[in-house]
Structures are given as C-alpha cells and as structure tokens.
Design an enzyme around this catalytic site. Structure first.
Site, PDB file in Angstrom:
ATOM      1  N   CYS A 161       0.839  -1.212   0.000  1.00 50.55           N
ATOM      2  CA  CYS A 161       0.000   0.000   0.000  1.00 50.55           C
ATOM      3  C   CYS A 161       0.871   1.259   0.000  1.00 50.55           C
ATOM      4  O   CYS A 161       1.513   1.552  -1.004  1.00 50.55           O
ATOM      5  CB  CYS A 161      -0.977  -0.042   1.168  1.00 50.55           C
ATOM      6  SG  CYS A 161      -2.307   1.159   1.007  1.00 50.55           S
TER       7      CYS A 161
ATOM      8  N   GLU B 298      -0.980  -8.569   5.370  1.00 50.90           N
ATOM      9  CA  GLU B 298      -0.786  -8.611   6.827  1.00 50.90           C
ATOM     10  C   GLU B 298      -2.096  -8.416   7.582  1.00 50.90           C
ATOM     11  O   GLU B 298      -2.153  -8.673   8.785  1.00 50.90           O
ATOM     12  CB  GLU B 298       0.261  -7.569   7.245  1.00 50.90           C
ATOM     13  CG  GLU B 298      -0.212  -6.122   7.305  1.00 50.90           C
ATOM     14  CD  GLU B 298      -0.410  -5.447   5.940  1.00 50.90           C
ATOM     15  OE1 GLU B 298      -0.216  -6.108   4.905  1.00 50.90           O
ATOM     16  OE2 GLU B 298      -0.773  -4.258   5.923  1.00 50.90           O
TER      17      GLU B 298
ATOM     18  N   HIS C  51      -3.203  -5.557   1.414  1.00 49.21           N
ATOM     19  CA  HIS C  51      -2.643  -5.797   2.748  1.00 49.21           C
ATOM     20  C   HIS C  51      -2.677  -7.273   3.153  1.00 49.21           C
ATOM     21  O   HIS C  51      -3.597  -7.686   3.854  1.00 49.21           O
ATOM     22  CB  HIS C  51      -3.433  -4.988   3.787  1.00 49.21           C
ATOM     23  CG  HIS C  51      -3.281  -3.519   3.628  1.00 49.21           C
ATOM     24  ND1 HIS C  51      -2.176  -2.833   4.068  1.00 49.21           N
ATOM     25  CD2 HIS C  51      -4.092  -2.602   3.063  1.00 49.21           C
ATOM     26  CE1 HIS C  51      -2.310  -1.554   3.793  1.00 49.21           C
ATOM     27  NE2 HIS C  51      -3.467  -1.381   3.177  1.00 49.21           N
TER      28      HIS C  51
END
Lengths: 212, 295
Positions: free
Chosen positions: A78, A173, A171
């Site tokens: 990002c 994560e 993302h």
C-alpha cells in the site's frame, strides 16, 4: 535471519506478527542504526506523505537505498508501494526510487471505496490471495523488467516485482496471508547466505537507471 | 471474485494504517496543509477547536459541509469529521460528503441522551470516545471501528487522558487474567456485551485500534500517552492554540514516533515557544465537562 519493518507509522505490528508467525525475527526500523544486520525490509501501509516526511527527518533515505541496491529483498504494501515507486502520478517527488513504475495514490477514491476480494496471484500457487484494499494505490505504468504478479479483474495492476523489490497495493498482513512474507523470507535467506554457484550478494552489477 | 466495499476489515483497517501517528484538529484548509506538512496521518475537520467550543458555550453541532469539503480538497491524507452523539442524520450528511471517518463526539452537544448512532448502518467507519473498557465495548458493539479515550477536550490538561487510558489498559489486563467462568459477571459489571468481553480476555487487547485524545499539548504528553498503551494520538486545541503551530505539530509527530526515546523527545521539545495556555481540568464544574457525555 532478521527482517526489518519500517516502523515510522502505520501497519507495523501486523507485519511484525506475520514475520514472527513464520519464524522470522522482525526488527522495527526507526533510525538508520536499526538497519544493521537485517537481510530484508518491509515498508508497511500507512500514509505515504507522513512516511516521506519521517524518512527525511531521520535520514533513512540513503541507508535504505543502499540496502535495496545491495540486493536485499524489499516488500512495499500500500503506502509502501508508493514510496518505492520511481514515479508518483501528479508529480510528487519519489521517496525510494527503486521500482521502475508509476503509481497513482488513492486510485480507487476515498475510504468509502475501500474493498476486499480474492485475486489470483500465480507466484503464490493456485489458492487465490484475499486482498484488502484500503485507500489503495495502483500501478499505472510498468517499466521494462517489471513483472506483474497480480491484476484486478479489470486488468489494472496491483502487485509487481522487479528483481529484489516487490510492491503490492493491498494488505496481506491484515488477511492472515503469510505466503508473501514467506517469499520475502526465502529471498532474504538467499541474500544473507547465497547458495554456492550463485552470485554473492551485491556482486551482481546493479542498474536502477538515472534515478539513482 | 467480486469486490465487497465497506467491510469490517476495511473499516477497522484504515485505523490500523493510522497507528503510531497523530490526528490533528483543523478548522481551515490552511491549517490542514500545515498539519499534513508536519506529518499528521489524518486531520479532523471542524469549525472550532474544542477550547473555542468550550469558550463559546451554546450548542456545538456538525461543521459546515462546505468547510469540510474545502479541507478534503486541500490534503491527500484521510479527513475525519464530527457528528453529535446520537445524531444519525449529521452522520448521514458526513457520509454523503465522503469523509473517511466519522467521530461520534462528546465535544459536540449530544443529540440523544439514551442512544448512540447505530454505526453498523453506515458504510463510512466511526471512531468513538470512551473513559473505560465497558464504554469502549458498548461503542464497538454499536459498530465503532476505532476507539479513542476521551480525556477532557479543549483543556490542554493531560490528567483526564491519563486517567482514561490507564483505566482502559488496566481493565483489559484484569480481564486477561480472569478465569473463563468469571467473564459473565465481568461483562455484567462493565455493562458490556459478553462476546466482546470474552474476545478481549482471550486476546489481551481491544478488537479495534485505540488512540488517546483530550488534553495533549506538548510532545511529552503524546509520548506519555503512547507509553501508557495508546496506538496513536489525537491533538485538538494543543496545536493551533500554541504559539508556533507548525513547529509544535511537527514535534508532537516526532515524539509520538520516538515515544520511548527520551533523548529524541528532549531534542524535539526545544524552542517550541509557549504551548496552549490551558485550563486545569479539576477546576471545570461537572456540568461543563465533556467526557461525561456518552452512555
């Protein structure tokens, strides 16, 4: 083996936890000395304008460029994708121009346009990746030698790799996705201890063009 | 493979992206640019900073949509805006403007003394204030995707912010140390939904990001909030009521980042000029306290 996470602000702890979950020792990086002894670096999501400011304030630009030039894997997610791009649409100065692409910030609009969906990402195998896009950027222009890792159904590019630099709009994560971090860990292990018969880290002539 | 917008993950996720950062109150596009240049990770667009709201008295409402739009046009970082507690039409208006986050805020005069906004009904995410864990979990149950401890806004006095973050963190630690069969009564006592109580006990943290607000005026205040467990800070009057807003804003950003490095906090605190004058929270009569609003 230790992998750094740029810890100026943003989704730092999520990357740290993901690295821990795959058995890699994470190192939060706030100052240049934190970069010592790491074999790769993750640039997390957050606000790229904030990171740009803090990278300059704490003299992180040159040492991180040097780490990238030495061949250590760099993963930008990002905002991390924005700060590794050689060009930012609209003319903002690049932060770490190590990936030959042009990115467009907030390419989908504001928070109301944030979304999630499953995407094919062949480098990770057959199982799609669950991609969460939050005020996300996209890649507008691909330079020569930049490999596309994932596209949206409308063909816009949201994940790329150029040598040791990987950049993705979404993302992993936040989604419990560890395969991208495993890929980075594999590259970092190779960087830390090159296998016999392969070029030593840094021995391969590097050319990132006039931006450097 | 279809795209879903405004999911819980995207709402909560934006707050996750703001962590470690400073969200600054701004009243003009020019302020917003100063905040962005100083390294703010988001701005809160409002008509008056809390200390001016406090001074002006009367009813404090949502800001002029034209002013919010001008701020949205001025910066590329996320823009938040405040709606009154329970005023779901103000929230609908803010959503229609396309703000990135709505703060259902006790700084404005409450519109409903019983109900908060049903935040699940909105596509835009909400942040809400709390003084303790029960209040935080009630707000999360209503759909808040981010929490901030309230402090006492517009005072420049950190004492209430410290009280609230300490209370919240110690209540989380207490839940995490309980036997599972004790959680039912814990939920009853804190007037919070059992499922969320159980989740906090298991994970040892709130299910959403928590920032500290209300009374931060100098870099050391921000670092204190971070050392006590905040994941970032809101600064309201503390910046634009100081002698040198741009320097104060930048210093607070650096102290939030290096909150555990006193040498750096000392360095960035030098020569900032006078902080906002402030008002001791203890001298404010009960009826004029903002933090007690919210139920």
């Amino acid at each position: 083996m230790r992998i750094g996470v740029l810890a100026l602000h943003g989704a730092v702890i999520e990357h740290i936890q993901t690295l821990r979950s795959i058995g890699v020792e994470p190192v939060p990086v706030r100052l240049p000395e934190d970069l010592e002894g790491i074999s790769g670096l993750i640039l997390p999501g957050g606000e790229s304008t904030t990171m740009r400011k803090l990278v300059a304030r704490w003299n992180l630009r040159e040492p991180i460029m040097a780490l990238a030039r030495s061949g250590a894997p760099i993963l930008g997610t990002c905002a991390g994708m924005i700060i590794v791009a050689r060009e930012i649409a609209g003319g903002e100065e690049p932060v770490f121009p190590i990936l030959d692409v042009t990115v467009e910030r907030n390419a989908f609009g504001r928070q109301l346009d944030s979304f999630e969906m499953d995407l094919a990402m062949p480098i990770l195998g057959d199982r799609p990746v669950h991609a969460i896009f939050i005020r996300a950027p996209i890649i507008e222009r691909l330079g020569p030698g930049v490999e596309v890792l994932a596209r949206l159904p409308d063909q816009r590019v949201v994940a790329v790799r150029q040598r040791n630099v990987i950049a993705i709009s979404f993302h992993p994560e936040l989604a419990g996705e560890t395969r991208i971090h495993r890929l980075v860990a594999t590259m970092a292990a190779e960087y830390a201890e090159p296998r016999e018969g392969t070029a030593a880290a840094g021995a391969e002539p590097w050319s990132l063009g006039e931006a450097l | 493979m279809t795209a879903e917008t405004s999911t819980w993950a995207t709402k909560k996720g934006l707050a996750q992206m703001l962590k470690g950062g400073v969200i600054m109150d701004v009243v003009t596009p020019e302020h917003a640019r100063i905040a962005e240049d100083a390294g703010a990770c988001a701005v809160m667009a409002l008509e008056r900073v809390p200390s001016d709201i406090r001074a002006a008295g009367g009813v404090a409402r949502m800001s002029d949509p034209a002013m919010i739009e001008a701020i949205m046009a001025a910066v590329s970082i996320p823009v938040m805006a405040k709606a009154r507690i329970g005023h779901f039409v103000e929230a609908q208006v803010l959503e229609a403007l396309g703000v990135d986050y709505i703060d259902e805020s006790e700084v404005l005069t409450p519109a409903d003394e019983i109900n908060h906004i049903d935040k699940h009904a909105f596509k835009v995410p909400f942040v809400c204030g709390c003084r303790n864990l029960g209040e935080a979990l009630r707000r999360i149950n209503e759909g808040a995707a981010m929490i901030r401890t309230k402090g006492e806004a517009g005072t420049g006095d950190i004492v209430e912010a410290v009280r609230h973050i300490r209370t919240l963190m110690s209540e989380i630690r207490r839940l995490a140390s309980m036997r599972e069969d004790e959680l039912f009564v814990a939920a009853k006592e804190m007037e919070a939904p059992y499922d969320l109580v159980k989740q906090v006990a298991a994970e040892g943290r709130l299910p959403v990001v928590n920032f500290v607000a209300g009374g931060i005026a100098i870099p050391a205040d921000a670092a204190l909030a971070m050392q006590l467990g905040a994941e970032g800070v809101f600064v309201g009057s503390g910046i634009f009521k100081s002698e040198n807003p741009a320097k104060t804003a930048e210093a607070i950003v650096q102290a939030t980042l290096h909150f555990d490095n006193p040498k750096i906090i000392a360095e960035v605190s030098k020569g900032l000029g006078s902080p906002m004058r402030g008002i001791a929270a203890a001298t404010i009569p009960e009826a004029e306290r903002l933090a007690v609003r919210g139920w």
